[in-house]
Design a protein around this motif. Sequence first.
Motif, PDB file in Angstrom:
ATOM      1  N   LEU A  97       0.853  -1.195   0.000  1.00 50.72           N
ATOM      2  CA  LEU A  97       0.000   0.000   0.000  1.00 50.72           C
ATOM      3  C   LEU A  97       0.881   1.235   0.000  1.00 50.72           C
ATOM      4  CD1 LEU A  97      -2.693  -0.948   2.663  1.00 50.72           C
ATOM      5  CD2 LEU A  97      -2.789  -1.191   0.168  1.00 50.72           C
ATOM      6  N   LYS A  98       0.406   2.287  -0.677  1.00 54.21           N
ATOM      7  CA  LYS A  98       1.159   3.537  -0.674  1.00 54.21           C
ATOM      8  C   LYS A  98       1.478   3.943   0.769  1.00 54.21           C
ATOM      9  CE  LYS A  98      -0.251   8.021  -0.838  1.00 54.21           C
ATOM     10  NZ  LYS A  98       0.775   8.811  -0.156  1.00 54.21           N
ATOM     11  N   TYR A 141       3.103  11.137  -4.793  1.00 58.21           N
ATOM     12  CA  TYR A 141       2.661  10.299  -5.902  1.00 58.21           C
ATOM     13  C   TYR A 141       2.353  11.218  -7.077  1.00 58.21           C
ATOM     14  CZ  TYR A 141      -1.742  11.974  -3.945  1.00 58.21           C
ATOM     15  OH  TYR A 141      -2.728  12.787  -3.450  1.00 58.21           O
ATOM     16  N   GLY A 142       2.149  10.653  -8.237  1.00 58.32           N
ATOM     17  CA  GLY A 142       1.850  11.484  -9.406  1.00 58.32           C
ATOM     18  C   GLY A 142       2.305  10.807 -10.682  1.00 58.32           C
ATOM     19  N   LYS A 143       1.949  11.416 -11.807  1.00 55.61           N
ATOM     20  CA  LYS A 143       2.260  10.842 -13.118  1.00 55.61           C
ATOM     21  C   LYS A 143       3.759  10.699 -13.344  1.00 55.61           C
ATOM     22  CE  LYS A 143      -1.997  10.693 -14.896  1.00 55.61           C
ATOM     23  NZ  LYS A 143      -2.646   9.377 -15.091  1.00 55.61           N
ATOM     24  N   ALA A 144       4.559  11.511 -12.662  1.00 59.72           N
ATOM     25  CA  ALA A 144       6.012  11.441 -12.864  1.00 59.72           C
ATOM     26  C   ALA A 144       6.668  10.334 -12.040  1.00 59.72           C
ATOM     27  CB  ALA A 144       6.661  12.784 -12.526  1.00 59.72           C
ATOM     28  N   LEU A 145       5.878   9.634 -11.223  1.00 63.46           N
ATOM     29  CA  LEU A 145       6.460   8.552 -10.420  1.00 63.46           C
ATOM     30  C   LEU A 145       6.584   7.293 -11.276  1.00 63.46           C
ATOM     31  CD1 LEU A 145       7.582   7.791  -7.689  1.00 63.46           C
ATOM     32  CD2 LEU A 145       5.279   7.275  -6.900  1.00 63.46           C
ATOM     33  N   GLU A 146       7.755   6.661 -11.247  1.00 58.38           N
ATOM     34  CA  GLU A 146       8.016   5.517 -12.131  1.00 58.38           C
ATOM     35  C   GLU A 146       7.981   4.176 -11.428  1.00 58.38           C
ATOM     36  OE1 GLU A 146      10.922   6.736 -15.534  1.00 58.38           O
ATOM     37  OE2 GLU A 146      11.506   7.848 -13.739  1.00 58.38           O
ATOM     38  N   ILE A 147       8.360   4.136 -10.152  1.00 57.14           N
ATOM     39  CA  ILE A 147       8.444   2.849  -9.457  1.00 57.14           C
ATOM     40  C   ILE A 147       8.330   3.114  -7.962  1.00 57.14           C
ATOM     41  CG2 ILE A 147      10.994   2.910  -9.391  1.00 57.14           C
ATOM     42  CD1 ILE A 147      10.974  -0.146  -9.868  1.00 57.14           C
ATOM     43  N   VAL A 148       7.837   2.116  -7.224  1.00 61.07           N
ATOM     44  CA  VAL A 148       7.804   2.217  -5.761  1.00 61.07           C
ATOM     45  C   VAL A 148       8.567   1.041  -5.162  1.00 61.07           C
ATOM     46  CG1 VAL A 148       5.684   3.576  -5.539  1.00 61.07           C
ATOM     47  CG2 VAL A 148       5.535   1.068  -5.727  1.00 61.07           C
ATOM     48  N   ALA A 149       9.047   1.244  -3.948  1.00 61.70           N
ATOM     49  CA  ALA A 149       9.774   0.197  -3.219  1.00 61.70           C
ATOM     50  C   ALA A 149       9.398   0.313  -1.746  1.00 61.70           C
ATOM     51  CB  ALA A 149      11.281   0.376  -3.411  1.00 61.70           C
ATOM     52  N   PRO A 150       9.465  -0.806  -1.021  1.00 64.90           N
ATOM     53  CA  PRO A 150       9.138  -0.729   0.413  1.00 64.90           C
ATOM     54  C   PRO A 150      10.204   0.074   1.158  1.00 64.90           C
ATOM     55  CG  PRO A 150       9.958  -2.922  -0.142  1.00 64.90           C
ATOM     56  CD  PRO A 150       9.830  -2.173  -1.438  1.00 64.90           C
ATOM     57  N   ALA A 151       9.746   1.044   1.945  1.00 67.47           N
ATOM     58  CA  ALA A 151      10.712   1.939   2.600  1.00 67.47           C
ATOM     59  C   ALA A 151      10.202   2.407   3.959  1.00 67.47           C
ATOM     60  CB  ALA A 151      11.019   3.132   1.689  1.00 67.47           C
ATOM     61  N   TYR A 186      -1.928  -2.062  -8.319  1.00 66.67           N
ATOM     62  CA  TYR A 186      -3.231  -1.399  -8.455  1.00 66.67           C
ATOM     63  C   TYR A 186      -4.395  -2.379  -8.302  1.00 66.67           C
ATOM     64  CZ  TYR A 186      -0.296   2.388 -10.096  1.00 66.67           C
ATOM     65  OH  TYR A 186       0.666   3.368 -10.181  1.00 66.67           O
ATOM     66  N   ARG A 187      -4.071  -3.681  -8.276  1.00 72.04           N
ATOM     67  CA  ARG A 187      -5.130  -4.657  -8.014  1.00 72.04           C
ATOM     68  C   ARG A 187      -5.643  -4.490  -6.588  1.00 72.04           C
ATOM     69  NH1 ARG A 187      -1.990  -9.871 -10.171  1.00 72.04           N
ATOM     70  NH2 ARG A 187      -0.479  -8.804  -8.911  1.00 72.04           N
ATOM     71  N   LYS A 226      -4.377   5.334  -8.886  1.00 74.52           N
ATOM     72  CA  LYS A 226      -4.185   4.645 -10.171  1.00 74.52           C
ATOM     73  C   LYS A 226      -3.242   5.430 -11.096  1.00 74.52           C
ATOM     74  CE  LYS A 226      -5.147   1.622 -13.450  1.00 74.52           C
ATOM     75  NZ  LYS A 226      -4.075   0.614 -13.563  1.00 74.52           N
ATOM     76  N   ASP A 227      -2.189   4.745 -11.539  1.00 72.75           N
ATOM     77  CA  ASP A 227      -1.166   5.301 -12.437  1.00 72.75           C
ATOM     78  C   ASP A 227      -0.371   6.450 -11.823  1.00 72.75           C
ATOM     79  OD1 ASP A 227      -1.896   3.483 -14.381  1.00 72.75           O
ATOM     80  OD2 ASP A 227      -3.421   4.836 -15.239  1.00 72.75           O
ATOM     81  N   LYS A 228      -0.461   6.600 -10.519  1.00 65.47           N
ATOM     82  CA  LYS A 228       0.320   7.656  -9.864  1.00 65.47           C
ATOM     83  C   LYS A 228       1.335   7.084  -8.879  1.00 65.47           C
ATOM     84  CE  LYS A 228      -3.216  11.142 -10.489  1.00 65.47           C
ATOM     85  NZ  LYS A 228      -4.228  11.987  -9.845  1.00 65.47           N
ATOM     86  N   LEU A 229       1.478   5.761  -8.914  1.00 61.75           N
ATOM     87  CA  LEU A 229       2.509   5.121  -8.083  1.00 61.75           C
ATOM     88  C   LEU A 229       3.491   4.377  -8.981  1.00 61.75           C
ATOM     89  CD1 LEU A 229       0.278   3.764  -5.162  1.00 61.75           C
ATOM     90  CD2 LEU A 229       1.850   5.711  -5.081  1.00 61.75           C
TER      91      LEU A 229
END
Length: 433
Positions: A335-336, A342-352, A408-409, A417-420
């Motif tokens: 989960l975020k 977050y936003g359209k410019a975000l390309e990837i997420v990682a646990p932090a 996103y599931r 949606k599409d911002k993470l």
Amino acid sequence: MKPFPASSPAVLALLVPLLLSACGQMKAVGGGTEAAYRPEFVAQVPLSAGLSTASLEATYGGRVLSEARGEGYALMGFSQGEVRSGLSAQGTQAVRVERNRDVFQGGGLTATMSARRTVWINGEFTTWASARRTVWINGVFDFLPQNTGTFQQIGLEAAQARASNLGAGIKVAVIDTGVDIEHPAFAGALAPQNEWRDFRDNDTNPDEEGVLGEGGYGHGTAVAGIVLQVAPRATILPLRVLGPDGSGDVLHVAQAIDWAVKSGARIINLSLGTDSRSNVVQDAVARAAARGVLVISSAGNDNLGSLTYPANDATSAGPAGDYSLSVGSVDGGDLKSSFSNYGKALEIVAPAENVYTPGPDNLLVSWSGTSMAAPMVTGSLALALGENLGVSSRDMAKGLVEKTTDIYRNEMNKAYKDKLGKGRLDLARFSAQ
Ligand SMILES: [Ca+2]
Ligand SMILES: [Ca+2]
Ligand SMILES: [Ca+2]
């Protein structure tokens, strides 16, 4: 002395608000024996072959800070007076001048402090007790068992089994608050000492400075420690640009990027950001990209629908965007993170969240923030590049983003949606390609 070139309307438009906001912003430099020069304004100027330093300074009225003759540019610093006299004069050549803002912030700092979370495990200082070279034993991340869940989440064990070089030969520049040079976690892992730089204090020792538990002290050490957990045989090049409060100059960030490229870094980690774009930094990022150097930036920790710079430029068209990655944070269930931008410019997420890592003065600490997410990605790319597969760093970065886990599931991420980004870092998938 010739006038400061400021004849074009675009340059004037840039300069006026900068001047207005600059009042009273000159900061004293304390601490070091030889204080670093911290100009109020900076600009990149063209440098042709026959031009001397003195003639550059005569032309523009400022002070030359660094020159790259082969690449045809110099970085110059200006006082408010020098910019002002230039404004009233008739110049001929447009140069983009910007205030040398002191607003870069280590991304982990804000989240940690706004959550009033203690930096230290259980509120206590815990002494470092790990052997750096030991990685996995029976599914447990033996280097720091506290991170086992986090690293299982990203599939690190499979990736480290496949990438047996563990990042060997890959130099990673950590542009941050410095690194605790003497920490046992970094034994044998640092770049040669003649490559170290402290741009903040203008010396060659980027050791962290500060007070335990206060401000940004330990931030760079934490970031470097995460890179090395993911890619244990990578080389860390410590470059200090942020002070103990976690803030620093755009000039020093730009200079450190150039230094990292010159020193042979393959990846640059920027766990820092500011709320406005910097031309001098972006020019340095473009130069890094031109040399095939990856630039990994944290998204910021304000739970905003836009990223901090430079992360928010990571999807721009062209090489600078291709070689840049923006990284946000999720929790242990994908989960975020409540703090992550977050936003359209975000390309990837990682646990932090609650990532365990070295702390200054022989400590083991835990941090949360997108500052911790960026080095997860940086370390992953070091791991991949260390295998010498003949894949360009640009394509590696692209592959890392494509081979992620869909987040996103999960209903709770639908609002984003599409911002993470494309998904969450998945090294089992990425390393299987
Ligand atoms: Ca130290
Ligand atoms: Ca120093
Ligand atoms: Ca990109």
